[in-house]
Design a protein around this motif. Structure first.
Motif, mmCIF file in Angstrom:
data_model
loop_
_atom_site.group_PDB
_atom_site.id
_atom_site.type_symbol
_atom_site.label_atom_id
_atom_site.label_comp_id
_atom_site.label_asym_id
_atom_site.label_seq_id
_atom_site.Cartn_x
_atom_site.Cartn_y
_atom_site.Cartn_z
ATOM 1 N N ALA A 173 0.839 -1.204 0.000
ATOM 2 C CA ALA A 173 0.000 0.000 0.000
ATOM 3 C C ALA A 173 0.868 1.245 0.000
ATOM 4 O O ALA A 173 2.071 1.189 0.285
ATOM 5 C CB ALA A 173 -0.930 0.001 1.216
ATOM 6 N N GLY A 176 -2.937 6.492 1.839
ATOM 7 C CA GLY A 176 -4.135 5.957 2.482
ATOM 8 C C GLY A 176 -3.943 4.578 3.061
ATOM 9 O O GLY A 176 -4.851 4.022 3.698
ATOM 10 N N ALA A 180 -5.830 1.735 5.840
ATOM 11 C CA ALA A 180 -6.370 0.550 5.164
ATOM 12 C C ALA A 180 -5.770 -0.729 5.744
ATOM 13 O O ALA A 180 -6.475 -1.721 5.968
ATOM 14 C CB ALA A 180 -6.099 0.640 3.662
ATOM 15 N N LEU A 290 -3.341 -2.524 -1.985
ATOM 16 C CA LEU A 290 -4.321 -1.591 -1.459
ATOM 17 C C LEU A 290 -4.098 -0.192 -2.029
ATOM 18 O O LEU A 290 -3.232 0.032 -2.872
ATOM 19 C CB LEU A 290 -4.238 -1.563 0.067
ATOM 20 C CG LEU A 290 -4.317 -2.915 0.782
ATOM 21 C CD1 LEU A 290 -4.267 -2.722 2.302
ATOM 22 C CD2 LEU A 290 -5.571 -3.683 0.380
ATOM 23 N N THR A 291 -4.859 0.737 -1.544
ATOM 24 C CA THR A 291 -4.838 2.123 -1.969
ATOM 25 C C THR A 291 -3.430 2.685 -2.078
ATOM 26 O O THR A 291 -2.563 2.375 -1.260
ATOM 27 C CB THR A 291 -5.673 2.970 -0.982
ATOM 28 O OG1 THR A 291 -5.575 4.349 -1.328
ATOM 29 C CG2 THR A 291 -5.181 2.811 0.449
ATOM 30 N N GLN A 314 -7.781 -3.591 -3.884
ATOM 31 C CA GLN A 314 -8.849 -2.803 -3.286
ATOM 32 C C GLN A 314 -9.606 -2.069 -4.380
ATOM 33 O O GLN A 314 -9.017 -1.560 -5.340
ATOM 34 C CB GLN A 314 -8.244 -1.811 -2.296
ATOM 35 C CG GLN A 314 -9.255 -1.013 -1.502
ATOM 36 C CD GLN A 314 -8.580 -0.123 -0.466
ATOM 37 O OE1 GLN A 314 -7.374 -0.231 -0.238
ATOM 38 N NE2 GLN A 314 -9.358 0.757 0.161
ATOM 39 N N GLU A 316 -11.984 0.859 -6.287
ATOM 40 C CA GLU A 316 -11.818 2.302 -6.382
ATOM 41 C C GLU A 316 -12.651 3.043 -5.345
ATOM 42 O O GLU A 316 -12.216 4.043 -4.773
ATOM 43 C CB GLU A 316 -12.182 2.777 -7.795
ATOM 44 C CG GLU A 316 -11.868 4.239 -8.039
ATOM 45 C CD GLU A 316 -12.014 4.631 -9.495
ATOM 46 O OE1 GLU A 316 -12.427 3.772 -10.303
ATOM 47 O OE2 GLU A 316 -11.698 5.788 -9.835
ATOM 48 N N SER A 318 -13.486 2.322 -2.299
ATOM 49 C CA SER A 318 -12.974 2.336 -0.927
ATOM 50 C C SER A 318 -11.531 2.789 -0.835
ATOM 51 O O SER A 318 -10.980 2.885 0.265
ATOM 52 C CB SER A 318 -13.128 0.952 -0.279
ATOM 53 O OG SER A 318 -12.319 -0.013 -0.935
ATOM 54 N N SER A 319 -10.890 3.075 -1.974
ATOM 55 C CA SER A 319 -9.487 3.500 -1.979
ATOM 56 C C SER A 319 -9.390 5.021 -1.819
ATOM 57 O O SER A 319 -10.210 5.765 -2.363
ATOM 58 C CB SER A 319 -8.806 3.107 -3.294
ATOM 59 O OG SER A 319 -8.717 1.701 -3.427
ATOM 60 N N VAL A 320 -8.360 5.461 -1.116
ATOM 61 C CA VAL A 320 -8.065 6.890 -1.069
ATOM 62 C C VAL A 320 -7.553 7.343 -2.425
ATOM 63 O O VAL A 320 -7.952 8.392 -2.954
ATOM 64 C CB VAL A 320 -7.039 7.190 0.042
ATOM 65 C CG1 VAL A 320 -6.608 8.660 0.014
ATOM 66 C CG2 VAL A 320 -7.616 6.841 1.409
ATOM 67 N N TRP A 322 -6.771 5.381 -6.255
ATOM 68 C CA TRP A 322 -6.823 4.091 -6.967
ATOM 69 C C TRP A 322 -5.746 4.043 -8.037
ATOM 70 O O TRP A 322 -5.971 3.694 -9.175
ATOM 71 C CB TRP A 322 -8.203 3.878 -7.592
ATOM 72 C CG TRP A 322 -8.558 2.422 -7.746
ATOM 73 C CD1 TRP A 322 -8.610 1.486 -6.775
ATOM 74 C CD2 TRP A 322 -8.935 1.757 -8.961
ATOM 75 N NE1 TRP A 322 -8.989 0.264 -7.276
ATOM 76 C CE2 TRP A 322 -9.197 0.403 -8.622
ATOM 77 C CE3 TRP A 322 -9.073 2.159 -10.278
ATOM 78 C CZ2 TRP A 322 -9.591 -0.543 -9.560
ATOM 79 C CZ3 TRP A 322 -9.473 1.214 -11.222
ATOM 80 C CH2 TRP A 322 -9.734 -0.126 -10.866
#
Length: 356
Positions: A173, A176, A180, A290-291, A314, A316, A318-320, A322
């Motif tokens: 990640a 964000g 996450a 993840l993000t 993850q 888009e 819920s991602s800070v 993407w």
């Protein structure tokens, strides 16, 4: 457990059980050179071995510990309960004094030989004389049937579902990602597979980040150190400024830290972690990207998918940012695109938590 008895006439008939094709080949060549030994067959896992024992009626088995579908100790217990016969453990886990060696001997194994951790072919050839001698000696042993009481006592001392690092989770990640990853780890059980984490973060923040994750997780979360063994129920965070990679050492995995050049402009790099996991663990791994901003981790996730690992990103919504998961999706690296709340469960299902 084992009593000496005269060996039946003729060559000692041996069945080799090991998931490594190279080890099966080398052991076959070594044992076949002994005029008193005949290799009657090989098997890549205990379920295949079970059928070959019936067909070939070997005098002695050589048995590895960590294998697909069933671990060697579980197979050994079943064998000694149902069809006792001489077994020589040949594994990098079965070292003198190690708990797994004592477990194997308690369950009825006659002897053990340590499989070299590095340069297996050369190392096994160095042990050729000793290996042949131990196999010949094992053939002269009469192995007693493992009684239910003995099996229960062994199970009470050490569970037969011997926990090894046969499953591995990798997480990457960036922007964000600190939150996450916290959300993801909060959903992990205390006995989750060993988990390795690369988050883009400055060096001064990585240890406090690991400590914070530890407070919010049932798992034990630590900042990774070089040569640290990967254990179930533990998560390892890459130190800021250092690449975290996974390296296989015998039948185990260890953390490797490196100050080599940044990858995708990052150190630690998710690509560096994921590519090492693809090489060291392959289909035994599952991974989530993840993000995060940029594309670090996308190529590594693709390498994992090609190696047979379960891969996910993850979504888009819920991602800070993407960026990283979107890049992986574009490359075709992700088998699943999931909201953050569903990723922990998917990782656990993919790694078959709870054993066989």
């Amino acid at each position: 457990m084992a009593m000496q008895t005269p060996q039946r006439p003729g060559k000692v008939r041996v069945l080799i059980i090991d998931d490594s094709a190279l080890v099966r080949q080398v052991l076959s060549e070594i044992l076949s050179q002994d005029p008193g030994i005949e290799v009657v067959g090989t098997a890549s896992d205990p379920l295949i071995a079970r059928d070959k024992i019936k067909q070939l009626e070997p005098d002695v088995l050589t048995l590895d510990v960590e294998m697909p579908r069933m671990d060697g100790l579980t197979f050994l217990q079943n064998l000694m309960r149902l069809r006792p016969m001489p077994v020589v453990m040949v594994s990098s886990l079965t070292e003198a004094g190690a708990q797994v060696t004592l477990d194997a001997l308690a369950l009825g194994a006659v002897d053990f030989v340590t499989k070299p951790r590095l340069d297996v072919e050369r190392g096994l050839n160095n042990y050729a004389g000793e290996l042949c001698e131990r196999v010949r000696n094992a053939a002269r042993a009469r192995v007693a049937r493992l009684q239910p009481a003995s099996a229960a006592a062994a199970a009470q001392a050490t569970p037969i579902k011997y926990r090894t690092t046969d499953r591995l989770i990798a997480i990457g990640a960036s922007t964000g990602g600190t939150e996450a990853i916290r959300v993801l780890l909060e959903q992990m059980p205390a006995d989750a597979p060993a988990t390795v984490i690369t988050q883009h973060i400055p060096a001064a923040f990585s240890k406090p980040f690991a400590e914070r994750l530890d407070r919010h997780s049932k798992m034990t979360v630590v900042q990774a150190e070089d040569d640290m063994p990967l254990l179930a129920g533990h998560a390892y965070v890459a130190p800021g400024g250092l690449h975290l990679r996974v390296q296989r050492s015998g039948a185990r995995w260890r953390c490797r830290l490196g100050e080599d050049d940044p990858v995708r402009r990052h150190r630690p790099s998710v690509d560096a972690l994921f590519e090492s996991v693809a090489q060291a663990a392959g289909a035994n791994a599952s991974a989530a990207l993840l993000t995060g901003m940029g594309d670090d981790g996308a190529r590594g996730l693709l390498a994992l998918r090609k190696a047979g690992a379960a891969t996910m990103v993850q979504d888009e919504a819920s991602s800070v940012v993407w960026g990283m998961p979107g890049a992986a999706y574009t490359l075709g690296a992700a088998q699943q695109v999931l909201p953050l709340a569903e990723i922990a469960g998917a990782l656990l299902i993919s790694t078959n938590v709870g054993g066989t």
